[in-house]
Scaffold this motif. Structure first.
Motif, PDB file in Angstrom:
ATOM      1  N   LEU A 250       0.836  -1.210   0.000  1.00 60.81           N
ATOM      2  CA  LEU A 250       0.000   0.000   0.000  1.00 60.81           C
ATOM      3  C   LEU A 250       0.868   1.257   0.000  1.00 60.81           C
ATOM      4  O   LEU A 250       0.598   2.215  -0.742  1.00 60.81           O
ATOM      5  N   ALA A 251       1.900   1.250   0.817  1.00 56.78           N
ATOM      6  CA  ALA A 251       2.808   2.397   0.886  1.00 56.78           C
ATOM      7  C   ALA A 251       3.499   2.617  -0.449  1.00 56.78           C
ATOM      8  O   ALA A 251       3.660   3.768  -0.904  1.00 56.78           O
ATOM      9  N   GLU A 252       3.901   1.537  -1.098  1.00 58.46           N
ATOM     10  CA  GLU A 252       4.558   1.641  -2.396  1.00 58.46           C
ATOM     11  C   GLU A 252       3.604   2.197  -3.447  1.00 58.46           C
ATOM     12  O   GLU A 252       3.994   3.034  -4.280  1.00 58.46           O
TER      13      GLU A 252
ATOM     14  N   LYS B  24      -8.380  12.734  -3.482  1.00 63.20           N
ATOM     15  CA  LYS B  24      -7.054  12.199  -3.232  1.00 63.20           C
ATOM     16  C   LYS B  24      -7.098  11.070  -2.200  1.00 63.20           C
ATOM     17  O   LYS B  24      -7.939  11.081  -1.307  1.00 63.20           O
ATOM     18  N   SER B  25      -6.189  10.113  -2.319  1.00 68.87           N
ATOM     19  CA  SER B  25      -6.114   9.040  -1.328  1.00 68.87           C
ATOM     20  C   SER B  25      -5.557   9.614  -0.034  1.00 68.87           C
ATOM     21  O   SER B  25      -4.948  10.677  -0.004  1.00 68.87           O
ATOM     22  N   VAL B  26      -5.738   8.871   1.063  1.00 67.23           N
ATOM     23  CA  VAL B  26      -5.234   9.320   2.354  1.00 67.23           C
ATOM     24  C   VAL B  26      -3.714   9.268   2.353  1.00 67.23           C
ATOM     25  O   VAL B  26      -3.109   8.418   1.703  1.00 67.23           O
ATOM     26  N   ASP B  27      -3.070  10.206   3.075  1.00 65.73           N
ATOM     27  CA  ASP B  27      -1.599  10.247   3.141  1.00 65.73           C
ATOM     28  C   ASP B  27      -1.074   9.058   3.933  1.00 65.73           C
ATOM     29  O   ASP B  27      -1.723   8.579   4.841  1.00 65.73           O
TER      30      ASP B  27
ATOM     31  N   GLY C  72       2.299   6.467  -7.231  1.00 67.24           N
ATOM     32  CA  GLY C  72       1.166   7.067  -7.954  1.00 67.24           C
ATOM     33  C   GLY C  72       0.075   6.096  -8.361  1.00 67.24           C
ATOM     34  O   GLY C  72      -0.975   6.518  -8.856  1.00 67.24           O
ATOM     35  N   GLU C  73       0.286   4.791  -8.155  1.00 65.30           N
ATOM     36  CA  GLU C  73      -0.738   3.815  -8.546  1.00 65.30           C
ATOM     37  C   GLU C  73      -2.028   3.998  -7.758  1.00 65.30           C
ATOM     38  O   GLU C  73      -3.130   3.839  -8.302  1.00 65.30           O
ATOM     39  N   MET C  74      -1.904   4.344  -6.487  1.00 67.33           N
ATOM     40  CA  MET C  74      -3.097   4.544  -5.664  1.00 67.33           C
ATOM     41  C   MET C  74      -3.924   5.711  -6.176  1.00 67.33           C
ATOM     42  O   MET C  74      -5.159   5.621  -6.307  1.00 67.33           O
TER      43      MET C  74
ATOM     44  N   VAL D  13      -7.819   5.916  -7.355  1.00 71.73           N
ATOM     45  CA  VAL D  13      -8.726   6.877  -6.723  1.00 71.73           C
ATOM     46  C   VAL D  13      -9.370   7.762  -7.776  1.00 71.73           C
ATOM     47  O   VAL D  13     -10.577   8.022  -7.752  1.00 71.73           O
ATOM     48  N   SER D  14      -8.579   8.231  -8.728  1.00 71.93           N
ATOM     49  CA  SER D  14      -9.101   9.064  -9.804  1.00 71.93           C
ATOM     50  C   SER D  14     -10.124   8.303 -10.649  1.00 71.93           C
ATOM     51  O   SER D  14     -11.151   8.858 -11.049  1.00 71.93           O
ATOM     52  N   LYS D  15      -9.865   7.019 -10.900  1.00 73.99           N
ATOM     53  CA  LYS D  15     -10.775   6.196 -11.705  1.00 73.99           C
ATOM     54  C   LYS D  15     -12.133   6.073 -11.050  1.00 73.99           C
ATOM     55  O   LYS D  15     -13.172   6.198 -11.717  1.00 73.99           O
ATOM     56  N   TRP D  16     -12.161   5.847  -9.730  1.00 76.98           N
ATOM     57  CA  TRP D  16     -13.418   5.538  -9.053  1.00 76.98           C
ATOM     58  C   TRP D  16     -14.047   6.716  -8.319  1.00 76.98           C
ATOM     59  O   TRP D  16     -15.258   6.734  -8.089  1.00 76.98           O
TER      60      TRP D  16
END
Length: 253
Positions: A229-231, A250-253, A236-238, A242-245
């Motif tokens: 998850l951190a990676e 923005k995802s959580v930091d 930028g994969e996360m 997030v942008s797709k759905w």
């Protein structure tokens, strides 16, 4: 001949992994409640497949760690019990790592956060949070919104009723049995978009701790998933998921 048959059966049995997959593959069963778009849901207009943000994220994590992800749908209130009993290997359902839940299972770090709001009828008697006094508010059984409702009752006196599935809660607003339903902002957007007779109002103290992945106590997978998850957040994969759905959220930091 008997020995030959026994050997053949033994070889056939060896062709499956302990997790139930084909030889050389590993499976993890993900428990979820597929009534929570865009986290996890079924778009019956296109197929019976469970899709959503959590589904894409789980499959991405599984691929990185060498697991095939099998998804099992059930009521949200039964997810923790199914995890404890071994019916599923992990849970992803927009679930927050509350103190009470953490007594029974382990959680990863949060991977997405959305605040809570209230869905009401556009032309109903409730137009502000204070209007909910003496009215009926619906929440999903076992959800963080159910806990939030208890907090809000200290500020305004209202009745709380529960349902197993989020679409059932929304139907109760339409029928007039509920005056409001508490749900996450990103989930409410879909219902507002598809129902002109619904709107969202704000509620006080609406912050959440964010969604996390639940594993059995002391599972070695918790840290492995945390690492991936951190990676994904770093590379930028996360944010792409997030942008797709969720659009520009923005995802959580």
């Amino acid at each position: 001949m008997v020995m030959l048959v026994v050997c053949m059966l033994g070889l056939a049995a060896c062709g499956k992994s302990a997790a139930g997959g084909e030889e050389g593959s590993k499976q993890l069963v993900m428990g979820t409640s597929a009534d929570y778009a865009p986290f996890e849901y079924i778009d019956t207009a296109t197929s019976e497949e469970i899709i959503g943000f959590d589904v894409d994220l789980a499959k991405a994590l599984g691929e990185k760690l060498g697991y095939e992800i099998v998804i099992q749908d059930m009521d949200f209130s039964g997810l923790i019990t199914s995890l404890q009993s071994g019916k599923v290997d992990f849970v992803m359902a927009g679930m927050e790592a509350t103190t009470e839940r953490s007594k029974n299972v382990d959680f990863t770090n949060p991977y997405f956060r959305s605040d809570i709001s209230m869905v009401v009828a556009s032309d109903g008697a409730v137009q502000t949070f204070e209007d909910i006094k003496g009215k009926v508010v619906g929440v999903q059984v076992g959800s963080i919104q159910a806990e939030k409702a208890k907090e809000l009752q200290k500020e305004v006196d209202f009745t709380v009723e529960t349902r197993d599935r989020v679409p059932d809660l929304v139907e109760e607003i339409k029928s007039g049995r509920f005056e409001g339903v508490l749900m996450e902002d990103v989930v409410s957007k879909g219902y507002i978009k598809n129902n002109d007779n619904l709107k969202v109002i704000s509620v006080p103290n609406n912050e959440t701790g964010g969604a996390s992945i639940a594993f059995p106590k002391d599972s070695e997978l918790t840290e492995k998933f945390n690492t991936e998850l951190a990676e994904m957040k770093e590379n930028g994969e996360m944010d792409q998921l997030v942008s797709k759905w969720f659009g520009g959220v923005k995802s959580v930091d």
